[in-house]
Design a protein around this motif. Structure first.
Motif, PDB file in Angstrom:
ATOM      1  N   SER A  60       1.247  -2.930  -0.656  1.00 43.00           N
ATOM      2  CA  SER A  60       0.381  -3.653  -1.586  1.00 43.00           C
ATOM      3  C   SER A  60      -0.256  -1.966  -1.648  1.00 43.00           C
ATOM      4  O   SER A  60      -0.371  -1.141  -1.186  1.00 43.00           O
ATOM      5  CB  SER A  60      -0.653  -4.177  -0.920  1.00 43.00           C
ATOM      6  N   ARG A  61      -0.489  -1.608  -2.601  1.00 41.52           N
ATOM      7  CA  ARG A  61      -1.122  -0.253  -2.824  1.00 41.52           C
ATOM      8  C   ARG A  61      -2.891  -0.450  -2.350  1.00 41.52           C
ATOM      9  O   ARG A  61      -3.470   0.390  -3.714  1.00 41.52           O
ATOM     10  CB  ARG A  61      -1.033  -0.169  -4.478  1.00 41.52           C
ATOM     11  N   TRP A  62      -3.370  -1.993  -2.230  1.00 43.18           N
ATOM     12  CA  TRP A  62      -5.052  -2.068  -2.396  1.00 43.18           C
ATOM     13  C   TRP A  62      -5.168  -1.108  -1.063  1.00 43.18           C
ATOM     14  O   TRP A  62      -4.604  -1.394  -0.309  1.00 43.18           O
ATOM     15  CB  TRP A  62      -4.893  -3.267  -2.656  1.00 43.18           C
ATOM     16  N   ILE A  75     -13.006  -0.640  -2.759  1.00 43.52           N
ATOM     17  CA  ILE A  75     -11.832  -0.728  -2.674  1.00 43.52           C
ATOM     18  C   ILE A  75     -10.984  -0.272  -3.421  1.00 43.52           C
ATOM     19  O   ILE A  75     -11.863   0.403  -4.409  1.00 43.52           O
ATOM     20  CB  ILE A  75     -11.085  -2.122  -3.138  1.00 43.52           C
ATOM     21  N   ARG A  76     -10.075   0.775  -3.531  1.00 48.15           N
ATOM     22  CA  ARG A  76      -8.950   1.267  -4.625  1.00 48.15           C
ATOM     23  C   ARG A  76      -7.487   0.666  -5.017  1.00 48.15           C
ATOM     24  O   ARG A  76      -7.809   0.326  -3.918  1.00 48.15           O
ATOM     25  CB  ARG A  76      -9.369   2.676  -3.861  1.00 48.15           C
ATOM     26  N   TYR A  77      -7.042   1.401  -5.051  1.00 52.52           N
ATOM     27  CA  TYR A  77      -5.719   0.934  -6.164  1.00 52.52           C
ATOM     28  C   TYR A  77      -4.915   2.482  -5.899  1.00 52.52           C
ATOM     29  O   TYR A  77      -5.679   3.451  -6.965  1.00 52.52           O
ATOM     30  CB  TYR A  77      -5.757  -0.090  -7.202  1.00 52.52           C
ATOM     31  N   GLY A  78      -3.847   2.395  -5.127  1.00 53.78           N
ATOM     32  CA  GLY A  78      -3.333   3.736  -5.174  1.00 53.78           C
ATOM     33  C   GLY A  78      -2.453   3.722  -6.557  1.00 53.78           C
ATOM     34  O   GLY A  78      -1.468   2.935  -6.260  1.00 53.78           O
ATOM     35  N   TYR A  79      -2.333   5.060  -7.037  1.00 50.61           N
ATOM     36  CA  TYR A  79      -0.967   5.778  -7.327  1.00 50.61           C
ATOM     37  C   TYR A  79       0.104   5.891  -6.412  1.00 50.61           C
ATOM     38  O   TYR A  79       0.149   6.664  -5.084  1.00 50.61           O
ATOM     39  CB  TYR A  79      -1.148   6.176  -8.612  1.00 50.61           C
ATOM     40  N   THR A  80       1.415   5.786  -6.554  1.00 49.76           N
ATOM     41  CA  THR A  80       2.263   5.599  -6.284  1.00 49.76           C
ATOM     42  C   THR A  80       3.476   6.260  -6.491  1.00 49.76           C
ATOM     43  O   THR A  80       4.273   5.710  -7.861  1.00 49.76           O
ATOM     44  CB  THR A  80       2.931   4.961  -5.085  1.00 49.76           C
ATOM     45  N   GLU A  81       4.314   7.807  -6.441  1.00 48.68           N
ATOM     46  CA  GLU A  81       5.535   7.865  -7.475  1.00 48.68           C
ATOM     47  C   GLU A  81       6.154   8.827  -6.528  1.00 48.68           C
ATOM     48  O   GLU A  81       5.651   9.255  -5.372  1.00 48.68           O
ATOM     49  CB  GLU A  81       4.859   9.032  -8.264  1.00 48.68           C
TER      50      GLU A  81
END
Length: 178
Positions: A60-62, A75-81
């Motif tokens: 999860s990106r959370w 809480i945060r949502y992470g960017y992934t590349e």
């Protein structure tokens, strides 16, 4: 100020066991809550006694996070590349790398005679060698520089002056230092 507990040896077994027994009910409660919420993958928690914590669910990106000096939890949502790591840099043989090797060999010879060269850390020497190799190449980049000069003699003389001058400013050659 209370003594910081760090479980570093086998004698800490009972203290660590006591800590585990105290937190185990809380871990079980988190696992129960995750199951009730339909979370069937692994999660991770990092905790600090200073108030820091981070909770995330694998895949999860959370995440939930609180920093030690902050009162709020976020809480945060992470960017992934996905990115490709560059290949390791390969050293190519060139005039500068040849200069670098020659300077290193002169240094090795001089160290046998001049123990004070070992008083300077190797990182400093390496940085100097690289700069000197570039400097020598700049000074001798034109073809006419080599009409009457021998490369080996020139680089050895250059390196000796640089190395001994670095340790003994004002000294031009090893005979003056010996």
């Amino acid at each position: 100020m209370a003594e910081k507990k760090i479980f570093t040896d086998e004698n800490s077994k009972e203290e660590f066991k006591g800590l585990c027994m105290a937190i185990l009910p809380h871990i079980k409660a988190i696992m129960r809550t995750m199951k009730e919420k339909g979370i069937e993958v692994s999660s991770g928690i990092s905790l600090g006694a200073d108030g820091y914590f981070n909770f995330y669910i694998h895949g999860s990106r959370w995440e939930m996070i609180k920093f030690k000096d902050e009162q709020t939890v976020a809480i945060r949502y992470g960017y992934t590349e996905e990115i490709e790591a560059p290949e390791s840099q390969e050293v190519e043989y060139s005039k500068v790398t040849e200069n670098l090797m020659e300077i290193s060999m002169v240094f090795a010879d001089l160290r046998a005679e001049h123990e004070e060269l070992s008083d300077i850390d190797s990182i400093t020497w390496k940085q100097e060698f690289v700069e000197w190799a570039k400097e020598f190449e700049k000074q001798h980049s034109e073809p006419e520089c080599w009409e009457n000069d021998d490369y080996i003699d020139s680089i050895e003389e250059f390196a000796e002056k640089k190395i001994l001058g670095f340790v003994h400013p004002g000294m031009e050659n090893r005979r003056a230092v010996s």
